[in-house]
Design an enzyme around this catalytic site. Structure first.
Site: not given
Ligand code: NAG
Ligand code: NAG
Ligand code: NAG
Ligand code: NAG
Length: 504
Positions: A202, A272
């Protein structure tokens, strides 16, 4: 005879609304806090009683400032009343932290909360969040650092409308839940330039109306980074120019659990995923599969957005330099920012903030020196002399310069600088006119153009790295227009650190 109606736009009025503070943006920007009410000066670090923070925020219509700095150890949760402004940047020394439990802003309508640290920790109530909002409207959180929630860390879930969370850290939700938080409401949440770090899941989990722009999400765990709804409820989100960087705890993609009920406008988010110690993210292409299966829409939802939209790499630089309770960064915020700068090599999920590697020491916060404040109105004498207010008269809730903010807010705003945005909103109404002759069917109906001008001053603490960056303006106080609609000058910021521009 057939009648033709031509709609003419006519300027019928103009109004000027001041934001919660200069630089307040998004759906919660119009929070008014305790303006018009009374002033409460926090004079001790006690958990409760006269002069305490808990007592200060327990009553409505108050602007709260601080004559002390340091950590306030709290036993039970702090509950904030409606129409309260908390000016954490006014505290001397390293500023303010609360430690030991969480806060509730449920029904704290019009809250303005700046420059505080909310450190819940393992001693907090089991099953509770570090910050909870279950009901209420129009709140803004700016430069807040919130960590170590036992359930969620920053959770909005319920009948909540118009909230902004900006320039803030949401980090290290404690195991076993380890959650950044739910951001679930149909009433709208704007999230700008925040750092989510070291939460298993979350980061955040979103449902409803959401604007997610220029944020950094680092080292989410197996539960998920940005969780796109995962529900039957309908969601409409703008997800623009954010940077997602995997870390040692990361085992799933940046976006997960989208479905046909989640509609996302996505733009140039960087990802990334390789945990190689080098910042080498690339743009995540706008396909549904890259975004956890959400439905990708072509047009941005018309929610209020940022005055200065940065590219994701520039946002990353900005966030690491400015996020959190950054007037003075404490050891926790420094630790978290340094973790990000390992670009994937370091980070962990934790279950105990007092153990290594965090080893939190609440008494490390320097309380600083109390200033001289002869009239006790919260503004130091030296600042009163500089502002032209009277150091011998309690005048901090007055508005000497007539700018709409109290003298106390003017002083507090001056302590942290940052972005300054002045917005004049003009309203238009449509006037209907009956045409005397029918226009040919091929003629386009011409409307009188109403010009709404937004003049924006943007100040950055440092010029973004890299050659240049195109700025975008916020036109008409709402929405988003590309730089091509901006005039004088078509600015780049390769070397300047302040610039003006106008959008028509
Ligand atoms: C100063 O005046 C404000 C109201 O304008 C009040 O709320 C505050 O308590 C006063 N402070 C002192 C020290 O009397
Ligand atoms: C704050 O706490 C200290 C220590 O418990 C106590 O002596 C003091 O009276 C308290 N201050 C107030 C204003 O209650
Ligand atoms: C939320 O903000 C919008 C736009 O300013 C406004 O129309 C709406 O009434 C607000 N909702 C609440 C509950 O304040
Ligand atoms: C967040 O939760 C995980 C699971 O608890 C925990 O291992 C990790 O240390 C916490 N941080 C993260 C990012 O998970």
């Amino acid at each position: 005879m057939k009648r033709f109606v031509i709609a003419l736009a006519a300027l019928t009025g103009s109004a000027s609304a001041i934001p919660a503070f200069p630089g307040a943006e998004g759906m919660g920007a119009q929070a008014t806090g305790g303006r018009g009410g009374t002033h409460y000066l926090v004079t001790n670090l006690n958990d409760s009683g006269a002069g305490s923070l808990r007592d200060a925020v327990s009553g409505s219509n108050r602007i709260v400032s601080f004559a002390v700095g340091g950590t306030i150890n709290i036993d039970s949760r702090i509950v904030v009343a409606s129409h309260v402004t908390i000016l954490g940047q006014t505290a001397p020394g390293d500023g303010i932290a609360t430690y030991g439990n969480g806060w509730s802003f449920s029904n704290a309508n019009h809250a303005i909360v700046r420059y505080i640290r909310i450190r819940m920790g393992k001693g907090g109530d089991s099953g509770k969040d570090a910050i909870t909002i279950a009901d209420g409207d129009t709140m803004i959180f700016d430069h807040v650092s919130v960590t170590w929630g036992r359930d969620e860390t920053f959770s909005i879930n319920g009948a909540v409308n118009n909230v902004t969370i900006q320039n803030s850290i949401v980090g290290q939700g404690l195991e076993t839940h380890s959650c950044g938080g739910l951001i679930q409401t149909d009433g709208g949440v704007s999230m700008f330039r925040n750092l989510y770090i070291d939460n298993k899941t979350r980061n955040p989990k979103v449902k409803g109306i959401n604007e997610f722009t220029n944020n950094v999400v680092y080292n989410w765990g197996g539960g998920g980074g940005y969780i796109a709804g995962d529900s039957d409820g309908l969601s409409y989100a703008n997800i623009v120019n954010n940077y997602f960087i995997s870390g040692p705890s990361t085992s799933v993609t940046a976006f997960t659990r989208g479905n046909a009920n989640f509609f996302g406008y996505v733009h140039d988010n960087y990802y990334d995923p390789n945990q190689n110690g080098v910042l080498d993210g690339t743009i995540l292409g706008p396909s549904s599969s890259n975004y956890g299966g959400m439905v990708i829409v072509a047009n941005r939802f018309d929610y209020p957005t940022v005055a200065n939209l940065m590219t994701a790499p520039n946002a990353l630089t900005y966030v690491l330099a400015n996020v959190g309770c950054s007037k003075v960064r404490d050891a926790t915020d420094k630790f978290l920012v340094a973790r990000v700068q390992t670009w994937g090599k370091s980070g962990e999920l934790i279950s105990d903030e007092t153990a290594s590697p965090v080893s939190y020491n609440p008494s490390a916060l320097n309380g600083g020196t109390k200033w001289v404040d002869t009239d006790g109105d919260g503004i130091p004498d030296s600042a009163e002399l500089a502002m032209g207010t009277d150091p011998n008269v309690n005048d901090s809730m007055q508005d000497k310069n007539g700018n709409g903010y109290t003298n106390l807010e003017d002083w507090a705003n001056s302590l942290v600088g940052g972005t300054s945005v002045v917005t004049t909103t003009t309203t238009t109404t449509l006037k209907t006119t009956t045409a005397s002759t029918p226009p040919p069917s091929t003629t386009t109906i011409t409307t009188t153009k109403t010009t709404t001008t937004t003049t924006t001053k943007v100040t950055t603490t440092a010029a973004p790295t890299g050659a240049s960056q195109t700025l975008y303006g916020q036109c008409g106080g709402i929405g988003y227009t590309g730089a091509s609609n901006c005039v004088s000058p078509a600015t780049t910021c390769s070397s300047l650190n302040a610039y003006y521009f106008q959008c028509l």
